[in-house]
Design an enzyme around this catalytic site. Sequence first.
Site, mmCIF file in Angstrom:
data_model
loop_
_atom_site.group_PDB
_atom_site.id
_atom_site.type_symbol
_atom_site.label_atom_id
_atom_site.label_comp_id
_atom_site.label_asym_id
_atom_site.label_seq_id
_atom_site.Cartn_x
_atom_site.Cartn_y
_atom_site.Cartn_z
ATOM 1 N N HIS A 479 0.677 -1.462 -0.036
ATOM 2 C CA HIS A 479 -0.023 -0.046 -0.128
ATOM 3 C C HIS A 479 0.751 1.357 0.095
ATOM 4 C CE1 HIS A 479 -3.352 2.418 0.318
ATOM 5 N NE2 HIS A 479 -4.203 1.732 0.808
ATOM 6 N N TYR A 595 -14.558 6.094 8.764
ATOM 7 C CA TYR A 595 -13.664 6.629 7.612
ATOM 8 C C TYR A 595 -14.022 5.896 6.519
ATOM 9 C CZ TYR A 595 -8.938 6.778 5.664
ATOM 10 O OH TYR A 595 -7.778 7.092 4.803
ATOM 11 N N THR A 608 -5.161 10.489 -0.753
ATOM 12 C CA THR A 608 -6.411 10.318 -0.084
ATOM 13 C C THR A 608 -6.849 11.474 0.926
ATOM 14 O OG1 THR A 608 -5.363 8.877 1.462
ATOM 15 C CG2 THR A 608 -6.213 7.773 -0.420
#
Length: 782
Positions: A479, A595, A608
């Site tokens: 990630h 979230y 993001t």
Amino acid sequence: MAEAHQAVAFQFTVTREGIDLQLSHQALTEIYLSGVRSWKKRIIGLKNSVITGVYPASPSSWLFVVIAILATMYTRSDPSMGLIAKIQEHLPVSTQCQTLVSAVLFSTMLWLLLIFTMRMCLKKLLSYHRWMFEKHGKMSNTTKVWVALVRIFSGRKPLLYSYQGSLPNLPVPAIKDTVKRHLESVRPLMDDRQYEHMTKLAAEFESSLGNRLQWYLKLKALWSTNYVSDWWEEYVYLRGRGPIMVNSNYFGMDFMYVTPTPIQAARAGNSLHAFFLYRRKLNKEELKPVSTVIPLCSAQCERLFNTTRIPGEETGKETDMQTHIDTRCDTVQHWQDSDYIAVYHRGRYFRLRVYQAGRLLSPREIEFQIQRILDDPSPPSKGEAKLGALTAGDRIPWAKARVKYFSSGVNKRSLDCIEKASFFVSLDDDEDGVTADDPASLDSYAKSLLHGKCYDRWFDKSFTIIYFKNGKMGINAEHSWADAPVVSHLWQHALSTDCFQLGYNAEGHCKGEVDSSLPRPQKLNWEIPPECEEQISQSLAVAQALAGDVDLHVFSFQDFGKGKVKKCRVSPDAFIQMALQLAYYRDQRRFCLTYEASMTRLFREGRTETVRSCSNESSAFIRALEGGERMTKAAEKHQHLYRLAMTGAGIDRHLFCLYVMSRYLGVESPFLKEVQSEPWRLSTSQSPMHVEMFDLVNHPEYVSCGGGFGPVADDGYGVSYSVLGENILSFNIACKLSCTDTSAHAFGAQIRKALRDLLQLLIPNQTEFKTEEKRPEAKKDL
């Protein structure tokens, strides 16, 4: 071994007659072709840099400007207003050439000035975001003019990185706006006493320390391209010392109802070829920039291939995000090129070259090479079988082991081979995927993609492709280097190319012929000492405990999809988020900080932002659940929050950077400390579906369940969802088995009920829903 000899360009032997020099012509040819390929790539990169550098103009426009200036001079007019004459005075060339050279120099400067002006105009235009806040179908005159100007200044046929220099920088929100929105977001989660305490802390922060931190943050924003992204990558991802498996890595799934071929090697042949076709387009920048109404930042695409995460050693006495301790930080390493992949099968690691004599191997040739690996009877080296567990366990033991056991000799060469590979491939001996008579098969398939056996994936690579024995496949991605939409675009492109462009023959094999003289895949060698084996076992134990605690449930919801939701004039994403809020409230009898990931790629190097989906409006609606009016208000509020996040006015990245800055300055903020300690018990994200790659009208069976990720909080849920065409929604739900208050399957049932209840609320006369999830039927064969 034959492949080992072929890797040596020359050998020599000292004899009585002198030195006997033996050249390997095949190896020298490969070296030559590799160099040619490398130089071609550099030349293409240089050409693209020039094209991107002058965009939205084109290099040929320079000639047009030069001819135009020369033409005006021929008519005895001076468009330069004396500048050409001044340039002539300082030229050291002959009189005959002075006029021509000075005119060309002036034309070039004018051309560069025009390009700079156009880029600044385009950057200013791309900074306009009011269009996002206008109601669908009701475009203001200002926005109409803006759309026309964007089209004029955007140029033609952009390359992948053409817009990078014109994208605006991420703005730093005002302190008072961020604090106000934060207080608004936590109000439904606190009682009066808690909220009064938080309000007091916020007021003290805003009036004192906040202004000082904001000043430093604005200074960083002026100096750097994006004031968030570098800190976000470092502190959120690379400084984590726990396992990245489950905690950070995420996965993507194959088609639910279609397996193009049951032959494992054939599926690998087609799809691996498709991945390298995508990389070729990426290297040539021929991929079209992803855009909404305006283009999105493409910077994350640069590290898609030839990238790995390196476990970090101690970086010095810096201030950690949570405590004052020595910090260690991983790094992301990217190489410019790689002509091979690293393959794992039954405990062995192989190097498989996908280029031969300067050309990409055909799908049939890659299938042939993969089959060679599957048929290879050689056993793993001592300690090799579970070596990948080092990447699945804690980062500090892996970093120490890497330095101690893999920094020289054969181990270093083999590890370099894995880390420098284009990407990693795992050939699984198990059969997995969706089974019609086993509803739990989708859950086990997802768990296999998320963590596998904890040693049969290389979790540090940018992504790992998994091929199962029955022809199913999947992807696991690291990630830190990029977010899921970048990997999703690659993944769906490979799925589409595999099925709709390359295809298979009647026997299920890849199409084409095979060059049987291809050198065999090279088996990597290892010398693993007992101490390293002990560390591998310890890392495996940590990883297995983590994997065994994951409760994962995947399902497709086929009662209705975004088509019916849009008819109610409600955003599908807002509708799903309201359903998740309702499901969580019914499951836990409380609200929680929620979230939802939103992108900020409207800005350069954007990643993001968080949309705090639990709002005053959503909680009021759920408590009341008495009519459609409040549902509409809650959905509109969610959309407004989503748009604020996308346009740089979110809450959490600003607060995060303020917190990092406070730690660098060595100052304490009770307000920021409280903010950072708030748990995200419901973490959600939408997996993007690139519908243009699939024909869901004629082939509705070619859909997948998207992807998913592990649980974020020990006592919470992680939910990934996809909107598949007009009629299907899919959900991936994760939590921890060790938490007695959560259950992935129970929460899935609550989500199904919430979706039906919300639609029933918006359409009171809705007929009874289907109770079974049926496989879509194909309308025609491929």
